[in-house]
Design an enzyme around this catalytic site. Structure first.
Site, PDB file in Angstrom:
ATOM      1  N   GLU A  87       0.520  -0.984   0.203  1.00 24.29           N
ATOM      2  CA  GLU A  87       0.297  -0.101   0.164  1.00 24.29           C
ATOM      3  C   GLU A  87       0.883   1.151  -0.560  1.00 24.29           C
ATOM      4  O   GLU A  87       1.806   1.006   0.624  1.00 24.29           O
ATOM      5  CB  GLU A  87      -0.794  -0.071   1.482  1.00 24.29           C
ATOM      6  CG  GLU A  87      -1.880  -0.809   1.365  1.00 24.29           C
ATOM      7  CD  GLU A  87      -2.572  -1.039   2.697  1.00 24.29           C
ATOM      8  OE1 GLU A  87      -3.411  -2.106   2.708  1.00 24.29           O
ATOM      9  OE2 GLU A  87      -2.705  -0.577   3.262  1.00 24.29           O
ATOM     10  N   CYS A  94      -2.078   2.281   7.993  1.00 22.36           N
ATOM     11  CA  CYS A  94      -0.791   1.076   7.921  1.00 22.36           C
ATOM     12  C   CYS A  94      -1.336  -0.767   7.533  1.00 22.36           C
ATOM     13  O   CYS A  94      -2.376  -1.301   8.410  1.00 22.36           O
ATOM     14  CB  CYS A  94      -0.042   1.400   8.539  1.00 22.36           C
ATOM     15  SG  CYS A  94       0.881  -0.293   8.169  1.00 22.36           S
TER      16      CYS A  94
HETATM   17  N1  SAH Z   1       7.765   0.025  10.336  1.00 22.49           N
HETATM   18  C1  SAH Z   1       8.045   1.295  11.166  1.00 22.49           C
HETATM   19  C2  SAH Z   1       7.050   2.019   9.832  1.00 22.49           C
HETATM   20  C3  SAH Z   1       5.788   1.604   9.814  1.00 22.49           C
HETATM   21  S1  SAH Z   1       4.939   1.762  10.789  1.00 22.49           S
HETATM   22  C4  SAH Z   1       7.658   1.889  12.566  1.00 22.49           C
HETATM   23  O1  SAH Z   1       6.319   0.719  12.936  1.00 22.49           O
HETATM   24  O2  SAH Z   1       7.453   3.158  12.893  1.00 22.49           O
HETATM   25  C5  SAH Z   1       4.424   3.400  10.986  1.00 22.49           C
HETATM   26  C6  SAH Z   1       3.804   4.247  11.558  1.00 22.49           C
HETATM   27  O3  SAH Z   1       2.090   3.936  12.033  1.00 22.49           O
HETATM   28  C7  SAH Z   1       4.703   4.244  13.338  1.00 22.49           C
HETATM   29  O4  SAH Z   1       4.476   5.006  14.733  1.00 22.49           O
HETATM   30  C8  SAH Z   1       3.369   2.377  14.070  1.00 22.49           C
HETATM   31  O5  SAH Z   1       3.268   2.492  15.333  1.00 22.49           O
HETATM   32  C9  SAH Z   1       2.356   3.309  14.009  1.00 22.49           C
HETATM   33  N2  SAH Z   1       0.696   2.315  13.352  1.00 22.49           N
HETATM   34  C10 SAH Z   1       0.861   1.243  12.822  1.00 22.49           C
HETATM   35  N3  SAH Z   1      -0.190   0.662  12.897  1.00 22.49           N
HETATM   36  C11 SAH Z   1      -0.820   1.992  14.012  1.00 22.49           C
HETATM   37  C12 SAH Z   1      -2.055   1.895  14.092  1.00 22.49           C
HETATM   38  N4  SAH Z   1      -3.184   0.932  13.975  1.00 22.49           N
HETATM   39  N5  SAH Z   1      -2.695   2.859  14.812  1.00 22.49           N
HETATM   40  C13 SAH Z   1      -2.222   4.080  15.046  1.00 22.49           C
HETATM   41  N6  SAH Z   1      -0.628   4.262  13.795  1.00 22.49           N
HETATM   42  C14 SAH Z   1      -0.548   2.685  13.929  1.00 22.49           C
HETATM   43 FE1  SF4 Z   2       5.923  -3.209  11.249  1.00 26.13          FE
HETATM   44 FE2  SF4 Z   2       5.019  -2.729  14.106  1.00 26.13          FE
HETATM   45 FE3  SF4 Z   2       5.810  -1.264  12.216  1.00 26.13          FE
HETATM   46 FE4  SF4 Z   2       3.340  -2.195  11.684  1.00 26.13          FE
HETATM   47  S1  SF4 Z   2       5.010  -1.172  13.610  1.00 26.13           S
HETATM   48  S2  SF4 Z   2       4.653  -2.175  10.038  1.00 26.13           S
HETATM   49  S3  SF4 Z   2       3.814  -4.299  12.931  1.00 26.13           S
HETATM   50  S4  SF4 Z   2       7.255  -2.315  12.769  1.00 26.13           S
END
Ligand code: SAH
Ligand code: SF4
Length: 347
Positions: free
Chosen positions: A90, A333
């Site tokens: 995505e 995400c």
């Molecule tokens: N893997 C990296 C980048 C992708 S996720 C990371 O975890 O930082 C990007 C951001 O979205 C991260 O801060 C993650 O914690 C947040 N995130 C993931 N799922 C989420 C959700 N359901 N609600 C709010 N933030 C979320």
């Molecule tokens: Fe991966 Fe965690 Fe980032 Fe989701 S929030 S993309 S599981 S590292």
């Protein structure tokens, strides 16, 4: 078929020579690829017909196939792409009132980090993306924006996957965003769940790119329950790496805080976070949780979010409340893939 976006300029030159054409054609072709962002070879009007025909037979402009698209009332656009091996990823484009156009791109198909609230984490890991697959997500938005006289101004590595778990390809893609699309380093943000060794390595790259760390909790046991990677690099080690980053780059660091009702949105939690971050040149982005199927948590209420941010500010820690984008579409995400093929199949 050779994906031209996967070639460096030198490789493209060799490719053009290999097709029996003069070397300087590579320079022209490069301009069509990245300055003009052409979507097909026919548009490349100053290339000889012979070259256009050979390119059409042997080369491809990218490998991402649009599988689905949703546009939110707030203008946020989410795209689902099918990769050449069938994997789905995505990307999201967020238009802002101040003119910024920010692309949120994926670095992996799925993710191995298993954060419990994250739709991508709930899918598990499929594979790393290549630099070309990461870069093309931004290029496709840049191309479509240009057609409307707009410009892709910012890129965040906050889509599916953990960019520091796919370090080399993410860094290659990041350099291509700068050199090929002209996006300034300060307009690019890499977000990590907290892989401490890679934070240090990133600090040593000498780039002006922004770094965001997904913190979400200040207590090791509680953070490990939400973000299993915390068992490998607990908070003290993570904070050491963050301090190293700030010292080495002379840049501030951002922390992401997904606010979950009754879990990490209390004033006492803000005070603990304030104590942890006092003295560090940083900024906290507080973002209400996007609810996902396999996690029972719910987003914090607006009043609690405001209290949380105010409490942090009392510790001298600058914090901003970020409202969720695209709440009427599956903009979170990993959510579009989950919504389209069902939570059972994505596992
Ligand atoms: N893997 C990296 C980048 C992708 S996720 C990371 O975890 O930082 C990007 C951001 O979205 C991260 O801060 C993650 O914690 C947040 N995130 C993931 N799922 C989420 C959700 N359901 N609600 C709010 N933030 C979320
Ligand atoms: Fe991966 Fe965690 Fe980032 Fe989701 S929030 S993309 S599981 S590292």
């Amino acid at each position: 078929m050779v994906n031209l976006y996967a070639l460096s300029f030198e490789e493209l030159s060799e490719f053009v020579v290999g097709l029996g054409e003069r070397r300087f054609r590579a320079r022209q072709l490069w301009g069509w690829l990245y300055a003009r962002r052409s979507a097909n070879f026919e548009a490349m009007t100053d290339l000889p017909r012979s070259l256009i025909l050979k390119l059409a037979e042997t080369a491809a402009l990218g490998e991402l196939k649009l599988a689905a698209r949703q546009i939110s009332r707030d203008g946020t656009e989410k795209r689902l792409y099918r990769l050449s091996d069938g994997q789905l990823i995505e990307s999201v484009l967020m238009p802002y009132a101040d003119g910024r156009r920010t692309a949120c791109i994926s670095s992996q198909a799925g993710c191995a980090m298993g954060c419990v609230f994250c739709a991508t984490g709930q899918m598990g890991y499929a594979r790393n993306l290549s630099a070309a697959e990461i870069f093309e997500q931004a290029l496709l938005f840049a191309r479509d924006l240009a057609a409307n006289g707009e410009r892709l101004s910012n890129v965040v590595f906050m889509g599916m996957g953990e960019p520091f778990h796919n370090y080399d390809a993410s860094l290659d893609a990041l350099r291509q965003l700068m050199s090929r699309l002209g996006i300034g380093a300060r307009h690019i943000t890499v977000s990590t769940v907290g892989l401490a060794p890679q934070i240090r390595r990133f600090a040593d790259e000498g780039l002006q790119v922004k770094l965001a760390v997904s913190l979400h909790k200040v207590d090791d046991a509680e953070r490990s329950a939400l973000l299993p990677v915390n068992r490998r690099w607990p908070i003290a080690e993570l904070m050491d790496a963050c301090r190293y980053y700030v010292e080495k780059t002379d840049r501030r660091i951002s922390f992401e805080w997904a606010a979950i009702a009754g879990e990490n949105d209390m004033v006492e939690e803000a005070q603990r976070l304030g104590r942890l971050l006092t003295g560090l040149r940083c900024h906290v982005n507080v973002i209400p949780l996007n609810p996902t199927g396999a996690y029972a948590g719910t987003p914090s209420a607006r009043a609690n979010l405001e209290r949380f941010v105010a409490a942090l500010c009392q510790y001298g820690v600058p914090a901003t409340l970020r409202l969720r984008r695209g709440i009427d579409i599956d903009a979170g995400c990993g959510q579009l893939k989950t919504a389209l093929i069902g939570p059972e199949q994505v596992r």
